[in-house]
Motif scaffolding. Structure first.
Motif, PDB file in Angstrom:
ATOM      1  N   CYS A   1       0.836  -1.205   0.000  1.00  0.00           N
ATOM      2  CA  CYS A   1       0.000   0.000   0.000  1.00  0.00           C
ATOM      3  C   CYS A   1       0.870   1.253   0.000  1.00  0.00           C
ATOM      4  CB  CYS A   1      -0.919  -0.007   1.219  1.00  0.00           C
ATOM      5  SG  CYS A   1      -2.191   1.265   1.175  1.00  0.00           S
ATOM      6  N   GLU A   2       1.881   1.277   0.839  1.00  0.00           N
ATOM      7  CA  GLU A   2       2.768   2.441   0.909  1.00  0.00           C
ATOM      8  C   GLU A   2       3.550   2.611  -0.396  1.00  0.00           C
ATOM      9  OE1 GLU A   2       4.439   5.852   2.490  1.00  0.00           O
ATOM     10  OE2 GLU A   2       2.705   4.669   3.133  1.00  0.00           O
TER      11      GLU A   2
ATOM     12  N   GLU B   1      -3.870  -5.642 -11.544  1.00  0.00           N
ATOM     13  CA  GLU B   1      -3.336  -6.399 -10.412  1.00  0.00           C
ATOM     14  C   GLU B   1      -2.194  -7.319 -10.837  1.00  0.00           C
ATOM     15  OE1 GLU B   1      -6.320  -8.523  -8.312  1.00  0.00           O
ATOM     16  OE2 GLU B   1      -7.482  -6.737  -7.776  1.00  0.00           O
ATOM     17  N   VAL B   2      -2.371  -8.017 -11.946  1.00  0.00           N
ATOM     18  CA  VAL B   2      -1.353  -8.972 -12.402  1.00  0.00           C
ATOM     19  C   VAL B   2      -0.046  -8.259 -12.712  1.00  0.00           C
ATOM     20  CG1 VAL B   2      -0.737 -10.624 -14.196  1.00  0.00           C
ATOM     21  CG2 VAL B   2      -3.063 -10.586 -13.302  1.00  0.00           C
ATOM     22  N   GLN B   3      -0.134  -7.136 -13.417  1.00  0.00           N
ATOM     23  CA  GLN B   3       1.067  -6.389 -13.781  1.00  0.00           C
ATOM     24  C   GLN B   3       1.770  -5.832 -12.553  1.00  0.00           C
ATOM     25  OE1 GLN B   3       0.366  -3.158 -16.513  1.00  0.00           O
ATOM     26  NE2 GLN B   3       2.367  -2.248 -16.142  1.00  0.00           N
ATOM     27  N   LEU B   4       0.999  -5.251 -11.632  1.00  0.00           N
ATOM     28  CA  LEU B   4       1.593  -4.691 -10.413  1.00  0.00           C
ATOM     29  C   LEU B   4       2.256  -5.786  -9.577  1.00  0.00           C
ATOM     30  CD1 LEU B   4      -1.230  -2.193  -9.370  1.00  0.00           C
ATOM     31  CD2 LEU B   4       1.014  -1.613 -10.313  1.00  0.00           C
ATOM     32  N   ALA B   5       1.577  -6.920  -9.458  1.00  0.00           N
ATOM     33  CA  ALA B   5       2.135  -8.039  -8.686  1.00  0.00           C
ATOM     34  C   ALA B   5       3.443  -8.513  -9.304  1.00  0.00           C
ATOM     35  CB  ALA B   5       1.124  -9.181  -8.626  1.00  0.00           C
TER      36      ALA B   5
ATOM     37  N   GLU C   1      -8.871   5.821   0.656  1.00  0.00           N
ATOM     38  CA  GLU C   1      -8.108   7.054   0.863  1.00  0.00           C
ATOM     39  C   GLU C   1      -8.282   8.037  -0.288  1.00  0.00           C
ATOM     40  OE1 GLU C   1      -4.089   5.827   1.472  1.00  0.00           O
ATOM     41  OE2 GLU C   1      -4.488   4.948   3.445  1.00  0.00           O
ATOM     42  N   GLY C   2      -8.926   7.592  -1.371  1.00  0.00           N
ATOM     43  CA  GLY C   2      -9.165   8.485  -2.494  1.00  0.00           C
ATOM     44  C   GLY C   2      -8.087   8.481  -3.563  1.00  0.00           C
ATOM     45  N   TYR C   3      -7.113   7.570  -3.447  1.00  0.00           N
ATOM     46  CA  TYR C   3      -6.038   7.526  -4.434  1.00  0.00           C
ATOM     47  C   TYR C   3      -6.456   6.824  -5.729  1.00  0.00           C
ATOM     48  CZ  TYR C   3      -2.454   9.272  -1.261  1.00  0.00           C
ATOM     49  OH  TYR C   3      -1.706  10.068  -0.424  1.00  0.00           O
ATOM     50  N   VAL C   4      -7.367   5.875  -5.626  1.00  0.00           N
ATOM     51  CA  VAL C   4      -7.811   5.150  -6.811  1.00  0.00           C
ATOM     52  C   VAL C   4      -9.332   5.075  -6.846  1.00  0.00           C
ATOM     53  CG1 VAL C   4      -5.705   3.733  -6.752  1.00  0.00           C
ATOM     54  CG2 VAL C   4      -7.825   2.831  -5.773  1.00  0.00           C
ATOM     55  N   ILE C   5      -9.845   4.805  -8.031  1.00  0.00           N
ATOM     56  CA  ILE C   5     -11.280   4.636  -8.226  1.00  0.00           C
ATOM     57  C   ILE C   5     -11.507   3.258  -8.836  1.00  0.00           C
ATOM     58  CG2 ILE C   5     -13.321   5.467  -9.450  1.00  0.00           C
ATOM     59  CD1 ILE C   5     -12.031   8.218  -9.545  1.00  0.00           C
ATOM     60  N   MET C   6     -12.404   2.485  -8.235  1.00  0.00           N
ATOM     61  CA  MET C   6     -12.753   1.157  -8.758  1.00  0.00           C
ATOM     62  C   MET C   6     -14.099   1.274  -9.459  1.00  0.00           C
ATOM     63  SD  MET C   6     -11.471  -1.153  -5.495  1.00  0.00           S
ATOM     64  CE  MET C   6     -11.560  -2.719  -6.359  1.00  0.00           C
ATOM     65  N   MET C   7     -14.089   1.029 -10.765  1.00  0.00           N
ATOM     66  CA  MET C   7     -15.288   1.190 -11.585  1.00  0.00           C
ATOM     67  C   MET C   7     -15.800  -0.177 -12.032  1.00  0.00           C
ATOM     68  SD  MET C   7     -13.913   4.431 -13.829  1.00  0.00           S
ATOM     69  CE  MET C   7     -15.535   4.848 -14.473  1.00  0.00           C
ATOM     70  N   PRO C   8     -17.038  -0.529 -11.675  1.00  0.00           N
ATOM     71  CA  PRO C   8     -17.596  -1.837 -12.041  1.00  0.00           C
ATOM     72  C   PRO C   8     -17.477  -2.098 -13.538  1.00  0.00           C
ATOM     73  CG  PRO C   8     -19.056  -0.682 -10.531  1.00  0.00           C
ATOM     74  CD  PRO C   8     -17.992   0.310 -10.932  1.00  0.00           C
ATOM     75  N   ARG C   9     -16.983  -3.280 -13.861  1.00  0.00           N
ATOM     76  CA  ARG C   9     -16.844  -3.769 -15.242  1.00  0.00           C
ATOM     77  C   ARG C   9     -15.854  -2.963 -16.088  1.00  0.00           C
ATOM     78  NH1 ARG C   9     -22.055  -3.888 -13.979  1.00  0.00           N
ATOM     79  NH2 ARG C   9     -22.521  -1.971 -15.122  1.00  0.00           N
TER      80      ARG C   9
ATOM     81  N   PRO D   1      -2.011  -9.399  -1.834  1.00  0.00           N
ATOM     82  CA  PRO D   1      -1.683  -8.138  -1.132  1.00  0.00           C
ATOM     83  C   PRO D   1      -1.875  -6.907  -2.014  1.00  0.00           C
ATOM     84  CG  PRO D   1       0.301  -9.393  -1.612  1.00  0.00           C
ATOM     85  CD  PRO D   1      -0.841 -10.295  -1.888  1.00  0.00           C
ATOM     86  N   VAL D   2      -1.745  -7.066  -3.327  1.00  0.00           N
ATOM     87  CA  VAL D   2      -1.988  -5.955  -4.251  1.00  0.00           C
ATOM     88  C   VAL D   2      -3.462  -5.586  -4.206  1.00  0.00           C
ATOM     89  CG1 VAL D   2      -2.000  -5.218  -6.664  1.00  0.00           C
ATOM     90  CG2 VAL D   2      -0.063  -6.523  -5.769  1.00  0.00           C
ATOM     91  N   ARG D   3      -4.318  -6.607  -4.235  1.00  0.00           N
ATOM     92  CA  ARG D   3      -5.774  -6.378  -4.194  1.00  0.00           C
ATOM     93  C   ARG D   3      -6.161  -5.693  -2.885  1.00  0.00           C
ATOM     94  NH1 ARG D   3      -7.304 -11.370  -4.482  1.00  0.00           N
ATOM     95  NH2 ARG D   3      -7.032 -11.409  -6.736  1.00  0.00           N
ATOM     96  N   GLU D   4      -5.575  -6.144  -1.768  1.00  0.00           N
ATOM     97  CA  GLU D   4      -5.879  -5.551  -0.460  1.00  0.00           C
ATOM     98  C   GLU D   4      -5.410  -4.101  -0.406  1.00  0.00           C
ATOM     99  OE1 GLU D   4      -3.836  -8.208   2.123  1.00  0.00           O
ATOM    100  OE2 GLU D   4      -5.490  -9.649   2.241  1.00  0.00           O
ATOM    101  N   ALA D   5      -4.239  -3.830  -0.978  1.00  0.00           N
ATOM    102  CA  ALA D   5      -3.703  -2.465  -0.982  1.00  0.00           C
ATOM    103  C   ALA D   5      -4.573  -1.542  -1.814  1.00  0.00           C
ATOM    104  CB  ALA D   5      -2.269  -2.474  -1.523  1.00  0.00           C
TER     105      ALA D   5
END
Length: 227
Positions: A20-21, A40-44, A64-72, A53-57
């Motif tokens: 996360c950090e 997720e795959v690329q970051l991992a 915290e507002g750093y990312v936006i998760m958009m359905p589909r 742990p990537v998914r949890e982060a």
């Protein structure tokens, strides 16, 4: 091309916190850019770890507002508009004022001395032009201020709002004249706190937020003109 360094798995911290950090800093530093899709795959793969742990982060970074998760559609690094900045500062101004007023009521002598020592440190770093140390000490100054307000919920809300603009912290501090102005504004806040003057403390905090917002918007406009 890989942009993130593999994580040191020997660190004595939960892996999800380290991830996360790492991602948070990459967003702050512009390595992961606004609007960029996070896979997720690329970051991992880049970090040399599993996807869990990537998914949890990413979930924490969404809170915290750093990312936006958009359905589909996926997960993207969040962009911050001028409207967003103004809304955040509008809320922060009220909360920082409240925290500083509470600090004027509740601060202990040793805590006041700590605040004054931090001001001395900031002054020294301004003279040497050490932006990194100034930013770090400024963070510590405000963290102590929230602590002496003796209101943990208030501190938590302010922290969340600050994190939404953390990527702009160095940009704002680097704006001509801002370092000296920030120091003066902090001095006004500490003087009011030392005098136990709740009204003056709140007013000083509001002025600090107003100037911080104005400077950030100027810095962003200047950056956009130079692109």
């Amino acid at each position: 091309m890989k942009r993130l360094e593999p994580i040191n798995l020997d660190l004595h911290q939960p892996l999800r916190e380290v991830v996360c950090e790492t991602l948070r800093n990459a967003i702050r530093e512009g390595i992961l850019e606004p609007g960029e899709r996070l896979m997720e795959v690329q970051l991992a793969d880049e970090l040399g770890i599993s996807r869990t742990p990537v998914r949890e982060a990413i979930r924490k970074l969404e809170q915290e507002g750093y990312v936006i998760m958009m359905p589909r559609r996926g997960t993207y690094v969040s962009d911050v508009s001028v409207s967003d900045i103004k809304e955040i500062f509008e809320i922060r101004s009220a909360l920082e004022s409240l925290a500083t007023g509470l600090a004027a009521r509740r601060i202990e002598p040793d805590e006041l001395e700590q605040l004054q020592n931090l001001l001395t440190e900031i002054s020294g770093y301004i003279e040497s032009g050490d932006i990194k140390k100034i930013v770090e000490t400024d963070i510590n100054f405000h963290a102590l201020l929230y602590k002496v307000s003796r209101n943990e919920r208030l501190a938590g809300i302010i922290y969340n709002l600050k994190e939404q603009l953390a990527r702009f912290r160095t940009l704002s501090m680097s704006y001509p004249g801002r370092l000296e102005a920030t120091y003066d504004e902090h001095c006004d806040m500490v003087e009011a706190i030392a005098n136990g003057d709740v009204s003056a403390a709140r007013d000083a905090a509001e002025r600090h937020m107003e100037q911080a917002e104005e400077t950030l918007l100027k810095a962003l406009r200047k950056t956009q003109r130079n692109k």
